[in-house]
Write an enzyme that holds these catalytic residues in place. Structure first.
Site, PDB file in Angstrom:
ATOM      1  CE  LYS A  91      -2.152   2.428   3.283  1.00  0.00           C
ATOM      2  NZ  LYS A  91      -2.245   3.777   2.655  1.00  0.00           N
ATOM      3  CB  CYS A 103      12.888   9.375   7.742  1.00  0.00           C
ATOM      4  SG  CYS A 103      11.273   8.935   7.074  1.00  0.00           S
ATOM      5  CD  GLU A 155       9.485  13.220  12.239  1.00  0.00           C
ATOM      6  OE1 GLU A 155      10.384  12.825  11.477  1.00  0.00           O
ATOM      7  OE2 GLU A 155       8.508  12.518  12.566  1.00  0.00           O
TER       8      GLU A 155
END
Length: 530
Positions: free
Chosen positions: A194, A301, A399
């Site tokens: 996905k 990331c 974050e």
């Protein structure tokens, strides 16, 4: 403080010529969905205009995909590794040959610059080549030391898990989609994946090329839909899970995997630190800081969000970093002219704006940036440098995942290491110094899965033969290296006992046999046996 950037490239009004309606239609047909399925329309970040119409998969579509994948996986696992290798090396060639098309797709649906998109092309070429040429060695049966020397013949085997669920994010649509599927497939698994809907075209492009390279039908399938609709069957049918995304989502998926007693590997969030030591080459460190902070508009990331600069050089480093940041060329251009592109989604723009606005309201010093740039496109945000960040500000330890960096002074190396480690996250870090030995020593004390000395993130990420992943709230498991492929396998030990086992031979008492074995064990220790 506002940034007076160089004139930006003209906002594109049309898609590149390579992205023809025929191509987009062919890619959309790669989605596993029933005829007449509902569709979802994606938008181009550069313009906010409609980009593609993709079919949405239902829970029943996912169940059917797994059924076909299981049937295909039996034959795929029986395919000689040499043949699998040829397919993936051909895929390597196709990615490089068709890269213009791939670059256009990534820019169109992600909004990143062509420079950043090209790094994904190279990453997948390296990944495909490495695992194609390493799989046979990694998967080969391996002799292991037996329980009794000579008498026990022990072999370690690796069998594919079966069907792997891969859930990949929008920020690196080629690297995260194809990069995690490649080792899983080479290990003999089938994959049901996905990809994030916003950047599904790039993942579908990789699937299209893989089929052209010779991958059998149904071995790698793509489904598209909301987690609330297809998340349960993706987990219920998986033999293993590979997930890249937020820590909050990772916790939920880890719990679901635990309930089913299946393995999972997850790369999650980060609040990555960079340490600039007193002896660092300032010019080089500034260039590294720009790459570390603003590649893919900070939607990476492993990008840097916390920067610790030694007192001795702070007053030279920071102005140079500000000057270099304000000179960055922002823009939407399907060429290599822009330094930084657009954000990808409105929700990401909202998060970044909220973090910066909260910090400003609480007294932060804005050294550069700090605002949206709607004149360039609906989702542009200036590269932003902040000083005087305090713990009550949201972005201090949460974050942000955008082009926003907090800069702090530090007094000595111990202070820098302590502060770098004051985070629940532990994904990536960067250390800058002229002393390589010192840099490596500092790196070894930072609690992150990867640390780069005199580089932002590419050195560790690009070292495909070495593991990459997170500590703490940044995830579990590793991609890359031997573990990046072997995690998709079940290890099996086959031990063949010959002639004499652990029971005493006929005519020898258990007591005497125990004495014989005791003496043998002492001899083995004396001669250095392991």
């Amino acid at each position: 403080m506002s940034i007076d950037h160089a004139p930006a490239p003209t906002r594109p009004s049309t898609l590149p010529a390579s992205l023809t309606p025929a191509l987009l239609t062919r890619l959309a047909r790669q989605v596993t969905a029933a005829p007449g399925a509902a569709t979802v329309t994606t938008t181009a970040p550069y313009t906010g205009e409609p980009l593609a119409e993709l079919p949405s998969s239902s829970a029943e579509d996912v169940e059917a995909a797994f059924a076909r994948a299981r049937a295909a996986q039996i034959h795929w696992a029986a395919t000689p590794i040499a043949e699998r290798k040829r397919i993936f090396l051909r895929f390597h060639d196709l990615v490089l040959e068709r890269q213009e098309q791939g670059l256009d797709l990534m820019q169109a649906e992600n909004g990143k610059t062509r420079r950043d998109a090209f790094l994904e092309i190279t990453d997948i070429a390296i990944n495909a080549r490495h695992y194609a040429r390493s799989a046979e060695r990694l998967l080969a049966p391996k002799r292991r030391r037996g329980a009794l020397p000579v008498l026990t013949h022990t072999t370690e085997l690796h069998h594919p898990k079966g069907v792997v669920t891969v859930i990949s994010p929008w920020n690196y649509p080629l690297s995260m989609a194809a990069g995690d599927a490649i080792p899983a497939l080479l290990a003999g698994n089938a994959v049901v994946q996905k990809p994030d809907t916003q950047t599904a075209l790039t993942a579908l492009w990789a699937l299209d090329l893989m089929k052209e390279a010779g991958l059998p039908a149904d071995v790698w399938q793509m489904v598209i839909g909301r987690a609330g609709t297809i998340g349960d069957p993706l987990m219920a049918n998986a033999d293993y899970l590979m997930f890249t995304g937020s820590t909050a989502s990772g916790r939920k998926l880890a719990s679901a995997a635990g309930e089913r007693l299946i393995g999972a590997s997850m790369e999650l969030g980060g609040k990555n630190p960079m340490i600039v030591l007193p002896d660092a080459d300032i010019d080089r460190a500034v260039e590294g800081a720009v790459m570390a902070s603003f590649s893919s508009a900070g939607q990476l990331c492993v990008s840097i969000e916390r920067m610790y600069v030694a007192d001795e050089i702070y007053d030279r480093f920071v102005p140079a970093f500000v000057e270099r940041t304000t000179a960055l060329r922002l823009g939407a251009a399907y060429d290599f002219s822009a330094d930084m592109g657009s954000l990808t989604t409105p929700s990401q723009l909202q998060t970044i704006s909220a973090h910066v606005d909260d910090a400003v309201a609480k007294g932060v010093t804005v050294l550069a940036g700090g605002k949206r740039r709607p004149d360039l496109g609906p989702l542009f945000y200036e590269p932003t440098l902040l000083a005087d960040v305090t713990p009550e500000m949201t972005l201090f330890d949460h974050e942000t995942f955008g082009p926003v960096v907090s800069i702090y002074r530090f007094t000595d190396v111990e202070d820098a290491i302590r502060r770098a480690n004051e985070s629940a996250y532990g994904l990536n870090a960067s250390v800058w110094t002229r002393d390589g030995a010192l840099g490596r020593a500092v790196a070894a004390r930072i609690h992150t899965g990867t640390v780069n000395v005199n580089d932002a993130y590419a050195a560790a990420w690009g070292s495909i033969d070495a593991p990459m992943g997170g500590m703490g709230d940044s995830g579990v498991g590793r991609r890359h290296g031997a573990e990046g492929l072997l995690k998709y396998t079940e290890a099996q030990t086959v031990a063949h006992q010959r002639l004499q086992g652990f029971q005493p031979p006929k005519g020898i008492s258990h007591e005497r046999w125990a004495g014989i074995l005791t003496g043998a064990l002492k001899v083995l220790k004396t001669v250095g046996a392991r």
